[in-house]
Design an enzyme around this catalytic site. Structure first.
Site, PDB file in Angstrom:
ATOM      1  N   GLN A 100       0.768  -1.241   0.000  1.00 35.56           N
ATOM      2  CA  GLN A 100       0.000   0.000   0.000  1.00 35.56           C
ATOM      3  C   GLN A 100       0.801   1.293   0.000  1.00 35.56           C
ATOM      4  OE1 GLN A 100      -3.303   2.378   2.748  1.00 35.56           O
ATOM      5  NE2 GLN A 100      -2.936   0.246   3.202  1.00 35.56           N
ATOM      6  N   SER A 101       1.868   1.344   0.813  1.00 32.23           N
ATOM      7  CA  SER A 101       2.531   2.638   1.011  1.00 32.23           C
ATOM      8  C   SER A 101       3.127   3.180  -0.284  1.00 32.23           C
ATOM      9  CB  SER A 101       3.616   2.505   2.084  1.00 32.23           C
ATOM     10  OG  SER A 101       4.631   1.601   1.651  1.00 32.23           O
ATOM     11  N   LEU A 117       9.021  -8.792 -14.660  1.00 35.38           N
ATOM     12  CA  LEU A 117      10.465  -8.872 -14.827  1.00 35.38           C
ATOM     13  C   LEU A 117      11.080  -9.554 -13.620  1.00 35.38           C
ATOM     14  CD1 LEU A 117      12.668  -7.826 -16.834  1.00 35.38           C
ATOM     15  CD2 LEU A 117      12.970  -5.883 -15.303  1.00 35.38           C
ATOM     16  N   ASP A 118      11.832 -10.619 -13.878  1.00 36.08           N
ATOM     17  CA  ASP A 118      12.529 -11.279 -12.779  1.00 36.08           C
ATOM     18  C   ASP A 118      13.901 -10.652 -12.654  1.00 36.08           C
ATOM     19  OD1 ASP A 118      13.863 -12.845 -10.989  1.00 36.08           O
ATOM     20  OD2 ASP A 118      13.118 -14.748 -11.793  1.00 36.08           O
ATOM     21  N   LYS A 120      16.057 -11.116 -10.565  1.00 34.46           N
ATOM     22  CA  LYS A 120      17.101 -11.970  -9.985  1.00 34.46           C
ATOM     23  C   LYS A 120      17.842 -12.743 -11.073  1.00 34.46           C
ATOM     24  CE  LYS A 120      15.702 -12.221  -5.225  1.00 34.46           C
ATOM     25  NZ  LYS A 120      15.086 -12.975  -4.141  1.00 34.46           N
ATOM     26  N   PHE A 151      10.617  -1.918  -0.675  1.00 38.54           N
ATOM     27  CA  PHE A 151      11.011  -3.266  -0.280  1.00 38.54           C
ATOM     28  C   PHE A 151      11.444  -3.259   1.179  1.00 38.54           C
ATOM     29  CE2 PHE A 151      12.262  -3.717  -4.903  1.00 38.54           C
ATOM     30  CZ  PHE A 151      11.250  -4.612  -5.205  1.00 38.54           C
ATOM     31  N   ARG A 208      20.558  -6.247  -2.189  1.00 33.99           N
ATOM     32  CA  ARG A 208      20.744  -7.664  -2.552  1.00 33.99           C
ATOM     33  C   ARG A 208      20.467  -7.897  -4.032  1.00 33.99           C
ATOM     34  NH1 ARG A 208      18.424  -8.642   2.486  1.00 33.99           N
ATOM     35  NH2 ARG A 208      16.358  -9.193   1.703  1.00 33.99           N
ATOM     36  N   VAL A 210       7.944  -3.380   8.444  1.00 35.39           N
ATOM     37  CA  VAL A 210       6.847  -2.676   9.124  1.00 35.39           C
ATOM     38  C   VAL A 210       5.592  -2.679   8.263  1.00 35.39           C
ATOM     39  CG1 VAL A 210       6.076  -0.378   9.867  1.00 35.39           C
ATOM     40  CG2 VAL A 210       8.318  -1.199  10.559  1.00 35.39           C
ATOM     41  N   GLY A 215      -7.778  20.470  19.135  1.00 37.67           N
ATOM     42  CA  GLY A 215      -7.340  21.859  19.212  1.00 37.67           C
ATOM     43  C   GLY A 215      -7.955  22.613  20.376  1.00 37.67           C
ATOM     44  N   GLN A 221     -10.620  24.375  20.380  1.00 39.94           N
ATOM     45  CA  GLN A 221     -12.075  24.538  20.300  1.00 39.94           C
ATOM     46  C   GLN A 221     -12.691  23.182  20.654  1.00 39.94           C
ATOM     47  OE1 GLN A 221     -13.068  27.564  19.580  1.00 39.94           O
ATOM     48  NE2 GLN A 221     -11.408  28.462  18.397  1.00 39.94           N
TER      49      GLN A 221
END
Ligand code: COA
Length: 424
Positions: free
Chosen positions: A16-17, A71-72, A74, A96, A103, A136, A246, A248
């Site tokens: 997601q990030s 695309l691999d 590695k 990643f 790596r 994370v 805040g 208020q």
């Protein structure tokens, strides 16, 4: 013309990030090429699946307006293709786990040597330091960024929020870093490394709570409900339920139908400037001049009394009626909207924040469009790409590979063509 026309982004993001970031760049006009593992792709394609055989909404709602190549990286052949992609892109975005890019053989030093103008933008869980190597996810970020300790009710456990401030929040932070680096490159001619740590992003969004932490050293937090209830403060900012952040004071108050509808509530802010109007509205005009209620300072120890009186009024109306009555009076309120109501909201659809798109496999579905509106750079939301839909297009059209070379790469297993051919 779009704001980021001509900018090409090599999108090595997943979950997601990172995808939040590159989707924004795509909406602003960048050509975003998402690189995915052959046959597998972004893990979210097959997570939370609601329609067998179709990419999940988790994936489709975070990857609009992108191209996808398999695309691999590695394999030696895959690395050669990646090198050519780096040469022809302006930005490489990745999220990643720490160390993965190194790596793969594409550290910042390597990337820079291939293309000194490239901006390498990364999201990690933590910045440099003792946790730098940790993986994370969203809720971990909310916990280590201070959000969870300050969310929820005083007498309950820490709570994470549904707003994805760790993932989507980091994506937003990174996108700003990228466009800023692109702007600097206009003058310096050089790329640079842009890093956004999820913990840092959440801390940034929790800035007001760090403010309160320091205020706490000088006395109790008087606008927190706990103060009026006579409960002592500890040495850290407490969870404050629905108290407004805040100066208020505000609360979530029941509206008509609350007994049956879990979202029949309104947020109500007792903004000082409109206090006399609130007093009239709730049938307590005497409070406008009463020394115990007339000033914000006087009201702080009596917030429970104040909000009980306001709630006695809000429960006589629906949450939308409260809005209709309060808006003309300048009283800031907001109905608690369910996701069903958001999905059906005419205003959000009109503004393009909620849009319908046609996906080749799943058909029509709702998504959140671009929440940032540029008057000179219109956004048209297009469906997320199928896995590898643009592999050949990008390799031949952008990188200039011939059909024979493409075949050789496929045979070497650099991308998914042999697998598909075999399947057919
Ligand atoms: N070709 C070949 N290999 C690929 C590839 C490709 N196109 N794309 C990814 N891979 C490989 C990587 O090289 C890596 O292999 P390695 O571990 O042998 O080096 C492997 O896939 C998995 O890497 P990654 O996806 O990062 O790890 P993960 O799935 O175990 O962890 C996260 C997922 C989200 C926890 C982790 O990526 C992370 O902490 N990211 C940073 C913080 C973040 O963004 N978190 C929130 C996500 S919403």
């Amino acid at each position: 013309m779009k704001a980021l026309d001509g900018i090409r982004v090599l999108d090595f993001t997943h979950v997601q990030s990172g995808p939040t970031c590159t989707q924004l760049l795509a909406w602003f006009g960048a050509d975003v090429i998402k690189v995915e593992r052959p046959g597998v792709g972004d893990a979210t394609r097959s997570q939370l699946v609601d329609m067998p055989g179709a990419d999940s909404l988790y994936f489709t709602m975070l990857n609009h307006n992108k191209r996808s190549i398999e695309l691999d990286v590695k394999t030696a052949e895959g690395k050669a293709v990646l090198t050519r992609l780096i040469e022809s892109c302006d930005v490489l975005v990745e999220n990643f786990a720490p160390g993965v890019l190194d790596r793969m053989g594409f550290s910042w030093e390597v990337v820079q040597s291939i293309n000194p103008r490239l901006i390498l933008a990364s999201i990690k869980g933590f910045g440099p330091g003792k946790y730098a190597d940790c993986k994370v996810y969203e809720n971990v970020a909310q916990c280590v960024g201070g959000a969870a300790s300050t969310t929820g009710f005083r007498d309950g456990i820490p709570v994470v929020t549904g707003a994805q401030i760790g993932d989507s929040g980091s994506g937003l932070h990174l996108a700003l870093g990228i466009v800023t680096a692109l702007y600097q490159r206009e003058r310096s001619g050089r790329g640079q490394k842009v890093s956004a740590a999820m913990q840092d992003g959440v801390v940034n969004l929790c800035r007001v709570k760090l403010r309160d932490q320091q205020r706490l050293e000088n006395g109790p937090l008087r606008e927190y409900s706990q103060f009026g209830e006579g409960l002592p403060f500890g040495d850290a900012v407490p969870r404050a339920g629905n108290d407004s952040g805040g100066g208020q004071p505000g609360r979530v108050l029941r509206c008509k139908g609350w007994q049956d509808d879990p979202n029949a509530y309104t947020y109500f802010i007792t903004q000082a400037a409109v206090w006399p109007r609130i007093c009239v509205l709730i049938g307590r005009p005497d409070w406008a001049d009463d020394p115990d209620f007339a000033t914000p300072e006087a009201r702080l120890p009596r917030l429970n009394t104040v909000f009980e009186a306001i709630e006695a009024w809000t429960t006589t109306l629906t949450k939308f009626e409260v809005m209709e009555v309060c808006n003309p009076l300048g009283i800031p309120v907001g109905p608690i909207l369910s996701m069903k109501e958001i999905a059906e909201d005419a205003g959000l659809r009109e503004s393009g924040t909620i849009v319908e798109v046609d996906h080749p496999a799943r058909g029509r579905h709702l998504t959140v469009g671009c929440p940032i509106k540029l008057s000179d750079s219109a956004v048209e939301v297009t469906p997320a790409p199928l896995l590898g839909a643009h592999t050949e297009e990008v390799l031949t059209g952008l990188l200039g590979y011939s059909a024979t070379e493409l075949e050789q790469l496929a045979q070497a297993g650099a991308f998914g063509l042999p697998r598909r051919a075999a399947a057919e």
